[in-house]
Design a protein around this motif. Structure first.
Motif, PDB file in Angstrom:
ATOM      1  N   LYS A   1     -45.888  16.341  -6.928  1.00  0.00           N
ATOM      2  CA  LYS A   1     -45.423  15.241  -6.773  1.00  0.00           C
ATOM      3  C   LYS A   1     -44.690  14.975  -7.957  1.00  0.00           C
ATOM      4  O   LYS A   1     -45.468  14.844  -9.013  1.00  0.00           O
ATOM      5  N   LYS A   2     -43.565  14.424  -7.899  1.00  0.00           N
ATOM      6  CA  LYS A   2     -42.725  13.989  -9.053  1.00  0.00           C
ATOM      7  C   LYS A   2     -43.659  12.819  -9.773  1.00  0.00           C
ATOM      8  O   LYS A   2     -43.777  11.804  -9.461  1.00  0.00           O
ATOM      9  N   SER A   3     -43.680  13.062 -11.242  1.00  0.00           N
ATOM     10  CA  SER A   3     -44.478  12.176 -11.711  1.00  0.00           C
ATOM     11  C   SER A   3     -43.725  10.860 -11.963  1.00  0.00           C
ATOM     12  O   SER A   3     -42.528  10.897 -11.730  1.00  0.00           O
ATOM     13  N   LEU A   4     -44.525   9.813 -12.469  1.00  0.00           N
ATOM     14  CA  LEU A   4     -43.946   8.601 -12.733  1.00  0.00           C
ATOM     15  C   LEU A   4     -42.596   8.454 -13.608  1.00  0.00           C
ATOM     16  O   LEU A   4     -42.899   9.180 -14.684  1.00  0.00           O
ATOM     17  N   ASP A   5     -41.781   7.806 -13.450  1.00  0.00           N
ATOM     18  CA  ASP A   5     -40.787   7.782 -14.387  1.00  0.00           C
ATOM     19  C   ASP A   5     -40.954   6.737 -15.643  1.00  0.00           C
ATOM     20  O   ASP A   5     -41.044   7.102 -16.725  1.00  0.00           O
ATOM     21  N   ALA A   6     -41.430   5.619 -15.179  1.00  0.00           N
ATOM     22  CA  ALA A   6     -41.293   4.419 -16.178  1.00  0.00           C
ATOM     23  C   ALA A   6     -42.638   3.574 -16.004  1.00  0.00           C
ATOM     24  O   ALA A   6     -42.863   3.237 -14.616  1.00  0.00           O
ATOM     25  N   TYR A   7     -43.225   3.055 -16.946  1.00  0.00           N
ATOM     26  CA  TYR A   7     -44.085   1.954 -16.946  1.00  0.00           C
ATOM     27  C   TYR A   7     -43.781   0.875 -17.578  1.00  0.00           C
ATOM     28  O   TYR A   7     -43.479   0.963 -19.033  1.00  0.00           O
ATOM     29  N   LEU A   8     -43.786  -0.373 -17.224  1.00  0.00           N
ATOM     30  CA  LEU A   8     -43.226  -1.374 -17.643  1.00  0.00           C
ATOM     31  C   LEU A   8     -44.259  -2.391 -18.492  1.00  0.00           C
ATOM     32  O   LEU A   8     -45.395  -2.853 -17.660  1.00  0.00           O
ATOM     33  N   ILE A   9     -44.396  -2.807 -19.903  1.00  0.00           N
ATOM     34  CA  ILE A   9     -45.381  -3.463 -20.331  1.00  0.00           C
ATOM     35  C   ILE A   9     -44.559  -4.731 -20.945  1.00  0.00           C
ATOM     36  O   ILE A   9     -43.455  -4.562 -21.241  1.00  0.00           O
ATOM     37  N   CYS A  10     -45.694  -5.683 -20.898  1.00  0.00           N
ATOM     38  CA  CYS A  10     -44.771  -7.105 -21.287  1.00  0.00           C
ATOM     39  C   CYS A  10     -45.882  -7.677 -22.584  1.00  0.00           C
ATOM     40  O   CYS A  10     -46.922  -7.680 -22.082  1.00  0.00           O
ATOM     41  N   PHE A  11     -45.049  -8.174 -23.376  1.00  0.00           N
ATOM     42  CA  PHE A  11     -45.897  -9.269 -24.078  1.00  0.00           C
ATOM     43  C   PHE A  11     -45.132 -10.363 -24.627  1.00  0.00           C
ATOM     44  O   PHE A  11     -43.884 -10.496 -24.712  1.00  0.00           O
ATOM     45  N   GLY A  12     -45.860 -11.630 -24.760  1.00  0.00           N
ATOM     46  CA  GLY A  12     -45.086 -12.762 -24.885  1.00  0.00           C
ATOM     47  C   GLY A  12     -44.903 -13.475 -23.552  1.00  0.00           C
ATOM     48  O   GLY A  12     -44.728 -12.855 -22.546  1.00  0.00           O
ATOM     49  N   ASN A  13     -45.127 -15.010 -23.728  1.00  0.00           N
ATOM     50  CA  ASN A  13     -45.284 -15.556 -22.311  1.00  0.00           C
ATOM     51  C   ASN A  13     -43.855 -15.722 -21.282  1.00  0.00           C
ATOM     52  O   ASN A  13     -43.987 -15.341 -20.345  1.00  0.00           O
ATOM     53  N   PHE A  14     -42.999 -15.626 -22.114  1.00  0.00           N
ATOM     54  CA  PHE A  14     -41.608 -15.610 -21.421  1.00  0.00           C
ATOM     55  C   PHE A  14     -41.528 -14.281 -20.752  1.00  0.00           C
ATOM     56  O   PHE A  14     -40.937 -14.185 -19.523  1.00  0.00           O
ATOM     57  N   SER A  15     -41.849 -13.198 -21.227  1.00  0.00           N
ATOM     58  CA  SER A  15     -41.610 -11.787 -20.868  1.00  0.00           C
ATOM     59  C   SER A  15     -42.724 -11.675 -19.715  1.00  0.00           C
ATOM     60  O   SER A  15     -42.221 -11.422 -18.341  1.00  0.00           O
ATOM     61  N   ILE A  16     -43.651 -12.243 -20.040  1.00  0.00           N
ATOM     62  CA  ILE A  16     -44.779 -11.911 -18.753  1.00  0.00           C
ATOM     63  C   ILE A  16     -44.543 -12.636 -17.652  1.00  0.00           C
ATOM     64  O   ILE A  16     -44.336 -12.194 -16.567  1.00  0.00           O
ATOM     65  N   ASN A  17     -43.851 -13.934 -17.455  1.00  0.00           N
ATOM     66  CA  ASN A  17     -43.444 -14.597 -16.536  1.00  0.00           C
ATOM     67  C   ASN A  17     -42.270 -14.009 -15.756  1.00  0.00           C
ATOM     68  O   ASN A  17     -42.102 -14.237 -14.614  1.00  0.00           O
TER      69      ASN A  17
ATOM     70  N   GLU B   1     -36.963  -8.862 -27.196  1.00  0.00           N
ATOM     71  CA  GLU B   1     -35.900  -8.084 -26.188  1.00  0.00           C
ATOM     72  C   GLU B   1     -35.454  -9.065 -25.292  1.00  0.00           C
ATOM     73  O   GLU B   1     -34.227  -8.825 -25.036  1.00  0.00           O
ATOM     74  N   LEU B   2     -35.958 -10.031 -24.827  1.00  0.00           N
ATOM     75  CA  LEU B   2     -35.546 -11.137 -24.013  1.00  0.00           C
ATOM     76  C   LEU B   2     -34.342 -11.679 -24.826  1.00  0.00           C
ATOM     77  O   LEU B   2     -33.411 -11.997 -23.907  1.00  0.00           O
ATOM     78  N   ILE B   3     -34.577 -12.166 -25.793  1.00  0.00           N
ATOM     79  CA  ILE B   3     -33.601 -13.047 -26.656  1.00  0.00           C
ATOM     80  C   ILE B   3     -32.172 -12.258 -26.625  1.00  0.00           C
ATOM     81  O   ILE B   3     -31.070 -12.632 -26.403  1.00  0.00           O
ATOM     82  N   ASN B   4     -32.542 -10.732 -26.914  1.00  0.00           N
ATOM     83  CA  ASN B   4     -31.211  -9.871 -27.033  1.00  0.00           C
ATOM     84  C   ASN B   4     -30.732  -9.286 -25.616  1.00  0.00           C
ATOM     85  O   ASN B   4     -29.984  -8.378 -25.792  1.00  0.00           O
TER      86      ASN B   4
END
Ligand code: ATP
Ligand code: MG
Length: 421
Positions: free
Chosen positions: A328-344, A393-396
């Motif tokens: 099975k093709k392995s997972l490409d990407a795992y998304l992690i967030c930190f900071g209230n804005f990005s979590i939301n 990252e969000l701001i930019n």
């Protein structure tokens, strides 16, 4: 009190998950493409049908009817239904009851789905198993068998399994030939009745051809010395069989004539065949089929003809895993967030990424732990890279990407270039 007992797996009712389910889906894709290229129509059949339907079609002295059906009692005797043990009979019922054979007569169907038989379970023999089947109606010459064999050969070639299996073929004549042959077989086998178990004794009296299908090694030599149905066929039938085999040779299809191949159901006529392989010293049939004109003659007033086969997908999986690898093709990407804005905003962002990269597999971290915890989750997920989103990252309007399996520096990708991930 908690009752764990009911949460144990039931023998013979397999679960397929992770790589196994992936491979079965792969088989399904290959099959679907082959069926499109040969112009077959897919049918979905009911899982239940009347017990009487199977009893009258498969034959009373068959393993399926005698002991393998899962029956649900109805209010009246004739209302008993059972889980479908095979697909051919249900398919015949469809074409007859829906008038599908009117007009243009060459009709080709396929199905893919679970069948149910109360069997003694062992490796490759389940109580719920998947079959891919094909039925061809309206053709009374061997073109239908030739195409059936070409279809299975193509499937086996696509899966790189064609040299791992053996195609066995026999010609069993029509019901008159078999009537004569059964009497001859009876006279032959009765001499050895002292070696027979109760089951074989019963078969000897009701249908001695069923003894040829017996897997008991005690009878092996006796069966190999028994009279062949071929020797009792008229010259026209022998010639037909010869022409059919000749055609297969021209098509470069390897086969072996097994004069004792008698399918375990009553409805077969003329050409029957089976693909077999050896697994851990045991012979297993992976696909079996043949013609069933006699059955159609019994259930319809018109002259209609039919032939078909069924492939056991559970056994195909065993054979495939033994010889090939498909991971099975392995997972490409795992998304992690930190900071209230990005979590939301993490689901909004992941939806944009998926829309821009339809073939990317992306998992969003649900735990929402600290950065370290999320990063360790990403590592455990087996993803190729991790997408990190924080306030910077969000701001930019960009994403930070860090490869997990390569020694590359982290990179930033602008939201405008998401298609380049
Ligand atoms: P067998 O001789 O192995 O019992 P069969 O003659 O009963 O097979 P069919 O009824 O012709 O088999 O079914 C076609 C195919 O379906 C078989 O070749 C096999 O691959 C598969 N099959 C049949 N029964 C089972 C089962 N109980 N578990 C898994 N696959 C099965
Ligand atoms: Mg069987």
């Amino acid at each position: 009190m908690k009752n764990y007992f009911f949460f144990n797996k039931i023998k013979g009712f397999p679960y397929y998950y992770y790589n196994d389910s992936f491979i079965i889906r792969y088989f399904e894709d290959v099959i679907k493409n082959i069926m499109i290229s040969y112009n077959y129509n897919e049918i979905f059949m009911p899982f239940f049908d009347k017990v009487g339907l199977y009893k009258s079609s498969l034959g009373e002295v068959t393993d399926i009817v005698e002991k393998q059906m899962f029956v649900i009692p109805g209010y009246k005797v004739n209302d008993n239904v059972c889980l479908r043990p095979e697909g051919t009979v249900s398919c015949i019922k469809l074409v007859l009851s829906s008038g599908l054979l009117r007009g243009y007569n060459q009709k080709k169907f396929w199905y893919f789905g679970p069948m149910f038989r109360r069997e003694n379970t062992q490796l490759g023999r389940n109580r719920q198993f998947i079959q891919f089947g094909v039925e061809i109606f309206g053709i009374n010459n061997y073109s239908a068998e030739i195409e059936s064999i070409l279809v299975v050969s193509r499937l086996l070639k696509c899966l790189n399994l064609n040299d791992k299996v053996l195609l066995e073929i026999n010609f069993i004549g029509d019901s008159c030939d078999r009537f004569r042959y059964k009497r001859i077989l009876f006279k032959y086998f009765i001499k050895y009745i002292f070696l027979f178990n109760m089951n074989c004794k019963r078969r000897l009296y009701f249908n001695p051809t069923r003894i040829l299908d017996d897997k008991d090694s005690v009878l092996y030599d006796i069966i190999l010395q028994s009279p062949k149905v071929y020797d009792f066929l008229d010259s026209k039938k022998k010639c037909d069989f010869f022409l059919f085999l000749n055609k297969l040779s021209y098509l470069k299809i390897n086969y072996y004539i097994n004069y004792y191949l008698f399918r375990g159901l009553d409805y077969y006529d003329y050409i029957v065949y089976e693909w077999t392989f050896f697994f851990r010293g045991v012979k297993q049939s992976i696909c079996a089929g043949g013609r069933y004109d006699g059955l159609l003659r019994c259930v319809s007033n018109n002259d209609i003809y039919g032939t078909g086969f069924a492939v056991g997908i559970d056994r195909l999986l065993i054979l495939f895993k033994e010889n090939c690898s498909l991971i099975k093709k392995s997972l490409d990407a795992y998304l992690i967030c930190f900071g209230n804005f990005s979590i939301n905003l993490r689901f909004e962002i992941s939806e944009i990424i998926r829309k821009k990269n339809p073939f990317l597999s992306l998992e969003v971290d649900f735990y929402l732990g600290g950065y370290k915890k999320q990063f360790s989750n990403a590592n455990k997920s087996g993803a190729r890279f991790v997408i990190i989103i924080g306030d910077y990252e969000l701001i930019n309007s960009c994403l930070k990407i860090k490869y997990l399996k390569k020694k590359e520096n982290q990179i930033y990708i602008s939201f405008l270039n998401l298609g380049d991930i």
